[in-house]
Design a protein around this motif. Structure first.
Motif: not given
Length: 314
Positions: A38, A68-70, A191, A194, A197, A230, A244
Motif C-alpha cells: 500500500d 496509499n488507500h489504507g 474503506e 482508517r 474497519q 496506530r 474515529r
C-alpha cells in the motif's frame, strides 16, 4: 482439505513482514499468501517482491494507481484477488502459531458454519510499545471471548448485549471465513474507516453469517506490539478518539437501518452513534444537546462515550 487464502495488507512493515509471511507459508491448508502493498515509504515493497520470487505461494499486488488507500481497501483488494475457498487475514507485523488451523479442520465439517475464530496473544517488540499498550489496555496475555459461543450469541456479545460478559472483540488475525459466505452477503471492509474497519467488518459478519468460536483458551496467532501501532497512539476520549468512534458507529448505524435487527440491538447502535455524535460538539451546544438526548433516552449515559470527559481537553 481446506484451501485457504491468507491476505496481508502491507504498509511500512519491512521490519516484521518476512516473519509474518513465513508463519503462514508452511501450512498445508494455505493455498496462497496474498500481499497487498500500500505504497510503503520503507523497504516493504522490495521485501514483498523478494518473497514473491522465492515462494510460489506468495502473490504480490498493489492498488491500480499505486497509491496509499489504507488497510480496508487493501484487504478488499486481497479478497478480490484471492482464489481460496476460505479466507483469513494477517497483519504484516503479526504472525500465526502452529495451531492456527487446528479447530477449523473439524469445525468446517459442519456446512452451517461460515466462520471460526480463536484467541490471539501479545508479543512486546519494543519497550515503548509495551508501555503505550499497557497504559491504554488491560495487560491480558490473550485477546479472546470469555466462553464458547456460536450463531447470534456472537453478534449480541460483540455489542455487549449478552447476559454474561462476552469479553473483547476477537481479532481479525484469528478469523477464518468461507469465501462463499462473504460473497453471498456482499461483505467487504468499509474503506472510509482508517481504523476500526476490522471491528466494523466483524460485527456485520457476525450478524449475517454463522460464526463459531474455536480455540479460545490459548493463542493461535500473535500480535506484535511496537512503537508504531496506530491503535496505541490514540488517547481514549480525546477529540481524535471520539471522531474515529463516531465514524465507526455511524458506519454500523447506516448498515443497521437496512437490516432486520431486533429492537435492543438497533437501539444500542443508535445510542452509540448518537453519543459519539454529541462528543464532537463543544461548549453550550454540547450541554444542551446532551440534556435533550438524556431526556429522550437516559440510556445514552451508559454508552461507551464518557460524558464526564473534560471539555477543556477538547
Amino acid at each position: 482439505m481446506l484451501d485457504i487464502s491468507v491476505i496481508i495488507p502491507v504498509y511500512n512493515a519491512s521490519e516484521f513482514l518476512e516473519k509474518s509471511v513465513l508463519s503462514a507459508i508452511p501450512f498445508e491448508e494455505v493455498k496462497e499468501v496474498i500481499l497487498v502493498e500500500d505504497k510503503s515509504t520503507d523497504h516493504s515493497l522490495e521485501i514483498c517482491r523478494r518473497l514473491a520470487d522465492e515462494y510460489s505461494k506468495v502473490k504480490l499486488f498493489q492498488h491500480p494507481d499505486k497509491e496509499n488507500h489504507g488497510a480496508a481497501a487493501s484487504r478488499n483488494l486481497g479478497i478480490e484477488k484471492s482464489s481460496g475457498s476460505f479466507i483469513t487475514f494477517l497483519d504484516a507485523d503479526d504472525y500465526y502459531l502452529p495451531n492456527r488451523f487446528d479447530a477449523e479442520k473439524k469445525i468446517f465439517d459442519d456446512p452451517k458454519i461460515d466462520g471460526v475464530f480463536g484467541a490471539i496473544g501479545i508479543e512486546y517488540l519494543t519497550e515503548k510499545g509495551k508501555q503505550e499498550f499497557q497504559s491504554k489496555f488491560s495487560d491480558n496475555s490473550l485477546t479472546t471471548v470469555n466462553y464458547p459461543a456460536e450463531g447470534k450469541e456472537i453478534f449480541r456479545g460483540l455489542l455487549g448485549l449478552t447476559p454474561k460478559t462476552f469479553g473483547t472483540f476477537f481479532h481479525l488475525n484469528t478469523l477464518t471465513i468461507r469465501r462463499s459466505a462473504i460473497d453471498k452477503h456482499h461483505l467487504r471492509f468499509n474503506e472510509i474507516l482508517r481504523v476500526h474497519q476490522d471491528s466494523d467488518f466483524i460485527i456485520k459478519l457476525a450478524f449475517h453469517c454463522y460464526l463459531k468460536s474455536g480455540i479460545i483458551d490459548q493463542a493461535i496467532a500473535v500480535r506484535g506490539i511496537h512503537d508504531d501501532n496506530r491503535i496505541t497512539k490514540i488517547v481514549k476520549y480525546s477529540p481524535q478518539y471520539n471522531q474515529r468512534q463516531h465514524l465507526f458507529w455511524n458506519s454500523l448505524y447506516d448498515w443497521s437501518k437496512l437490516q432486520p435487527l431486533d429492537t435492543e440491538a438497533a437501539q444500542h447502535i443508535t445510542l452509540q452513534k448518537k453519543a459519539f455524535e454529541l462528543s464532537l460538539k463543544k461548549g453550550f451546544s454540547k450541554t444542551v444537546s446532551l440534556l435533550l438526548a438524556t431526556v429522550k433516552n437516559p440510556n445514552i449515559l451508559r454508552t461507551k462515550y464518557r460524558f464526564t470527559y473534560s471539555h477543556e481537553a477538547e
